[in-house]
Design an enzyme around this catalytic site. Structure first.
Site, PDB file in Angstrom:
ATOM      1  CE1 TYR A  32       1.157  -0.166   4.389  1.00 62.97           C
ATOM      2  CE2 TYR A  32       0.110   1.987   4.303  1.00 62.97           C
ATOM      3  CZ  TYR A  32       0.934   1.074   4.949  1.00 62.97           C
ATOM      4  OH  TYR A  32       1.547   1.422   6.128  1.00 62.97           O
ATOM      5  CG  HIS A 102       1.786 -21.336   2.218  1.00 63.29           C
ATOM      6  ND1 HIS A 102       0.660 -22.088   2.439  1.00 63.29           N
ATOM      7  CD2 HIS A 102       2.022 -20.670   3.363  1.00 63.29           C
ATOM      8  CE1 HIS A 102       0.241 -21.894   3.673  1.00 63.29           C
ATOM      9  NE2 HIS A 102       1.043 -21.038   4.263  1.00 63.29           N
ATOM     10  CE  LYS A 148       3.329   3.457   3.225  1.00 62.22           C
ATOM     11  NZ  LYS A 148       3.287   3.347   4.655  1.00 62.22           N
ATOM     12  CD  GLU A 180      10.015   2.255  10.515  1.00 60.86           C
ATOM     13  OE1 GLU A 180       9.819   3.272   9.852  1.00 60.86           O
ATOM     14  OE2 GLU A 180       9.938   1.107  10.038  1.00 60.86           O
ATOM     15  CG  LEU A 204       8.282   2.867   4.780  1.00 59.50           C
ATOM     16  CD1 LEU A 204       7.979   1.641   3.926  1.00 59.50           C
ATOM     17  CD2 LEU A 204       7.032   3.684   4.984  1.00 59.50           C
TER      18      LEU A 204
HETATM   19  N1  PDD Z   1       2.809   5.276   7.327  1.00 49.89           N
HETATM   20  N2  PDD Z   1       7.447   4.109   8.952  1.00 49.89           N
HETATM   21  C1  PDD Z   1       6.338   3.365   8.909  1.00 49.89           C
HETATM   22  C2  PDD Z   1       6.337   2.033   9.578  1.00 49.89           C
HETATM   23  C3  PDD Z   1       5.188   3.866   8.254  1.00 49.89           C
HETATM   24  O1  PDD Z   1       4.077   3.113   8.181  1.00 49.89           O
HETATM   25  C4  PDD Z   1       5.226   5.154   7.663  1.00 49.89           C
HETATM   26  C5  PDD Z   1       4.048   5.728   6.926  1.00 49.89           C
HETATM   27  C6  PDD Z   1       6.418   5.894   7.756  1.00 49.89           C
HETATM   28  C7  PDD Z   1       6.563   7.273   7.158  1.00 49.89           C
HETATM   29  O2  PDD Z   1       6.636   7.212   5.756  1.00 49.89           O
HETATM   30  P1  PDD Z   1       6.144   8.438   4.864  1.00 49.89           P
HETATM   31  O3  PDD Z   1       6.883   9.637   5.330  1.00 49.89           O
HETATM   32  O4  PDD Z   1       6.525   8.039   3.502  1.00 49.89           O
HETATM   33  O5  PDD Z   1       4.663   8.581   5.073  1.00 49.89           O
HETATM   34  C8  PDD Z   1       7.519   5.323   8.389  1.00 49.89           C
HETATM   35  C9  PDD Z   1       1.625   5.607   6.569  1.00 49.89           C
HETATM   36  C10 PDD Z   1       1.348   7.053   6.515  1.00 49.89           C
HETATM   37  C11 PDD Z   1       0.458   4.782   7.067  1.00 49.89           C
HETATM   38  O6  PDD Z   1       0.684   3.614   7.346  1.00 49.89           O
HETATM   39  O7  PDD Z   1      -0.668   5.275   7.130  1.00 49.89           O
END
Ligand code: PDD
Length: 283
Positions: A32, A102, A148, A180, A204
């Protein structure tokens, strides 16, 4: 008002149906992306798209992302969000519908593509000025969180532990290192410089993180990309999170202990100001 995109069609959200044998539903076999739009203009949309293409390639899901920018734009328009202060488009691609195995389906299947646009409140000023209180929790995710993936159960459980503790957010810890957030990247100010985890398979590669690193370079703030030990947080002067829905958000307390003097610090302030100045439509 709430029109979503599903497999080539725009339709009311409550009419959108996915097959029960979709591999996203059965196996979390998909990825996603969440792309922000300020005043109807996507911010760093090309980078979000590139990250999605990398994720699809890593999972060997064959899907051409070339049509996605037009879909994202249309979702803003049909949902009356073309001038919204802040909105985001959520987009998910799964491997498609096939008997559960799987391994990959033996015959080519069409990926399932789902997307919607939603207005979103930017972090309120009062909360930003107060700063977040956070806890730490074990990072129980898989070894490729740079992809992601829609498999977010460890993130959900960690974030729920923050909700249960009555705090604002959570920092994931693995082998004594602050990795993170559950939905954002983590930064600290330690030893006079900005420290954040390097862009390995363990985080990420946040688009907001990348932007903040560019801003820090422009402002002459020294940056160290290295693992940050949790013990080091005791002597850190500042900490903050970055993300699409989080923007740049200070953390003033971790596990009940103040970060620095327990107030929002100057580096978070400067980077937030610079962040806002760089957004589409900013004066
Ligand atoms: N989340 N780390 C993780 C685990 C994340 O799920 C996200 C983003 C980020 C930040 O990435 P970015 O700056 O590209 O949004 C870091 C999104 C917003 C979500 O899951 O809704």
């Amino acid at each position: 008002m709430d029109t979503v995109y599903l497999n080539g069609e725009y339709l009311p959200r409550d009419e959108a149906r996915v097959a029960a044998d979709d591999r996203g539903f059965l196996l979390s076999d998909g990825i996603y992306e969440v792309t922000p739009a300020y005043g109807g203009r996507f911010f760093r949309g090309d980078r979000h798209l590139a990250r999605m293409a990398r994720g699809l390639a890593a999972l060997r899901i064959e899907y051409d992302t070339g049509g996605l920018p037009a879909i994202k734009q249309r979702l803003l328009e049909v949902n009356g969000l073309a001038a919204a202060d802040f909105a985001y488009v959520y987009m998910q691609v799964t491997r498609g519908t096939a008997p559960r195995t799987h391994y990959f389906p033996a015959h080519a299947v069409e990926p399932t593509v789902y997307a919607y646009a939603r207005p979103h409140q930017r972090p309120p000023t009062a909360t930003w000025e107060r700063g977040y209180r956070a806890i730490t929790a074990p990072d129980r995710r898989w070894a490729r969180v740079d992809i992601k993936s829609i498999a977010l159960l460890p993130n959900v459980l960690a974030m729920q532990s923050a909700v249960d503790a009555g705090v604002d957010d959570v920092i994931l810890v693995r082998d004594g290192v602050a990795i993170e957030g559950a939905h954002s990247n983590f930064f600290a100010v330690s030893g006079g410089g900005l420290v954040t985890h390097p862009a390995t398979h363990q985080i990420l590669h946040g688009i907001t993180r990348e932007y903040v690193l560019e801003l820090a370079a422009g402002l002459g703030i020294p940056v160290e990309l290295r693992p940050l030990a949790v013990e080091e947080l005791a002597s850190a002067s500042e900490a903050f999170l970055t993300g699409t829905t989080t923007e740049v958000h200070p953390i003033v307390e971790i596990d009940g202990r103040p970060v620095g003097d327990g107030k929002v610090g100057p580096v978070a302030k400067r980077l937030t100001e610079a962040f806002r100045e760089g957004l589409p439509g900013a004066a």
